[in-house]
Design an enzyme around this catalytic site. Structure first.
Site, PDB file in Angstrom:
ATOM      1  N   TYR A  41      -1.209  -0.646  10.073  1.00 47.81           N
ATOM      2  CA  TYR A  41      -1.440  -1.277   8.770  1.00 47.81           C
ATOM      3  C   TYR A  41      -0.189  -1.200   7.914  1.00 47.81           C
ATOM      4  CZ  TYR A  41      -3.530  -2.039   4.139  1.00 47.81           C
ATOM      5  OH  TYR A  41      -3.816  -2.501   2.878  1.00 47.81           O
ATOM      6  N   LYS A  46       2.249  -4.195   6.217  1.00 51.71           N
ATOM      7  CA  LYS A  46       2.537  -4.276   4.786  1.00 51.71           C
ATOM      8  C   LYS A  46       4.043  -4.243   4.512  1.00 51.71           C
ATOM      9  CE  LYS A  46      -1.460  -4.841   2.957  1.00 51.71           C
ATOM     10  NZ  LYS A  46      -1.745  -6.082   2.202  1.00 51.71           N
ATOM     11  N   HIS A 104     -12.687   4.026   2.405  1.00 57.59           N
ATOM     12  CA  HIS A 104     -11.779   5.058   1.918  1.00 57.59           C
ATOM     13  C   HIS A 104     -12.575   6.210   1.299  1.00 57.59           C
ATOM     14  CE1 HIS A 104      -8.856   1.593   1.980  1.00 57.59           C
ATOM     15  NE2 HIS A 104      -8.169   2.534   2.588  1.00 57.59           N
ATOM     16  N   SER A 112       0.859  -1.182   0.000  1.00 56.10           N
ATOM     17  CA  SER A 112       0.000   0.000   0.000  1.00 56.10           C
ATOM     18  C   SER A 112       0.891   1.225   0.000  1.00 56.10           C
ATOM     19  CB  SER A 112      -0.894   0.003   1.243  1.00 56.10           C
ATOM     20  OG  SER A 112      -1.498   1.269   1.436  1.00 56.10           O
ATOM     21  N   SER A 113       0.400   2.306  -0.582  1.00 54.76           N
ATOM     22  CA  SER A 113       1.209   3.525  -0.625  1.00 54.76           C
ATOM     23  C   SER A 113       1.466   4.102   0.765  1.00 54.76           C
ATOM     24  CB  SER A 113       0.525   4.582  -1.499  1.00 54.76           C
ATOM     25  OG  SER A 113      -0.778   4.865  -1.027  1.00 54.76           O
ATOM     26  N   CYS A 114       0.723   3.639   1.784  1.00 52.34           N
ATOM     27  CA  CYS A 114       0.951   4.141   3.141  1.00 52.34           C
ATOM     28  C   CYS A 114       2.237   3.596   3.755  1.00 52.34           C
ATOM     29  CB  CYS A 114      -0.236   3.824   4.039  1.00 52.34           C
ATOM     30  SG  CYS A 114      -0.431   2.070   4.420  1.00 52.34           S
TER      31      CYS A 114
END
Length: 317
Positions: free
Chosen positions: A135, A139, A178, A106-108
């Site tokens: 989270y 990842k 989201h 994920s981009s987070c």
């Protein structure tokens, strides 16, 4: 003989897009399991599955996901479940002899404040966004698991970092979703109820990159078809993961205005600055994947219209 592809999380937005993609490709047999039939947080259950099913490749799209509200209120669930899923599926795939696997990050995973657009090399170069840190850590652990098995055992386990996704089978829960599905539902209900104002969380200034999930699925098929020597040689310096994004971003205010127009809500938008914005800007640098021959095809306005149509057809299911 057809290759047996296990798509973990096939009922979710990403997994269902992968199923649609493989339905149009010859030579593959898609294997799926509902959550009620296979608990991916159970190592024993995952072990039994791989022993019995003789899988050739895995697309690990299963995850516990949610927006700012869900991440803030259920941090233990997010880190435990996502760590468990990654640990079990990656390890048991290796133990059963699966040579190819694609892990979805994920981009987070990237620092809250970093250069824009964000290159793959930004991983672990700064502090994470606090609202979704549990989270993100899970990842990052999944990416490092893939890297480590590749280094130690010579597997071909790849990771992709999608930007903010939207499309069919998204989660339209009013609090746990989201931004795009949350606003689609909020504007739709406001239109039906005759409301004159809709609240949007945050100041509206945060910048986001949005990609239709069907574009993501095509990108993943492309990544997995890259020759192993090209992939491993090119991404070694980038921690063995590849960004997937649209290449452009817009503000939350802009996306809210677009969704209001698509839904047909004529009222006022109220931006509640007391709610968190999250990361100020998050635009992925997708130039590496672009150089390998992939480009997105679905324009944002077209994708939003298709997603709203899907919501209208499925909102009571």
């Amino acid at each position: 003989m057809k290759k047996r592809i296990f798509i973990a999380g096939h009922r979710g937005m990403v997994g269902s897009a992968l199923v649609r993609a493989f339905n149009n490709i010859e030579g593959f047999q898609v294997v799926t399991r509902a959550r009620a039939d296979l608990d991916l947080t159970s190592q024993a259950a995952v072990n039994d599955f791989f022993i019995n099913e003789k899988i050739d490749a895995v697309y690990l799209a299963a995850a516990r996901v949610g927006g700012i509200y869900a991440n803030a209120n259920f941090p233990a669930n997010f880190i435990y479940e996502n760590l468990s899923i990654a640990n079990n599926v990656i390890h048991e795939a290796f133990s059963s002899g699966v040579k190819k696997l694609l892990f979805f990050g994920s981009s987070c995973i990237y620092p809250r404040v970093t250069s824009q657009p964000i290159p793959e090399s930004a991983l672990l170069q700064g502090s994470l966004e606090p609202t979704n840190e549990p989270y993100a850590i899970a990842k990052i652990a999944g990416i490092k698991l893939c890297e480590s098995y590749n280094r130690q055992y010579g597997t071909d386990y790849r990771s992709v970092m999608p930007t903010n996704l939207y499309g069919p089978n998204d989660n339209f829960h009013p609090r746990n979703s989201h931004v795009i599905p949350a606003l689609i539902r909020r504007f739709h209900e406001a239109k039906i109820n005759g409301d004159t104002k809709v609240e949007v969380w945050g100041s509206g200034s945060a910048m986001r990159d949005f990609l239709h999930v069907d574009d993501l699925a095509q990108a993943c098929v492309h990544v997995m078809q890259l020759p192993e020597d090209i992939y491993s040689n090119e991404v070694e310096a980038m921690a063995s993961h590849i960004n997937i994004g649209s290449g452009s971003d817009c503000s939350i205010r802009e996306i809210a205005e677009k969704i209001a127009q698509v839904v047909g809500f004529p009222g006022e938008l109220f931006f509640n600055s007391s709610m968190p914005d999250g990361t100020p800007r998050k635009l992925l640098d997708a130039s590496f994947l672009n150089s390998l021959g992939w480009q997105p095809n679905i324009q944002l306005e077209v994708g939003l219209k298709e997603t709203y149509k899907w919501f209208l057809a499925n909102k009571h299911k």
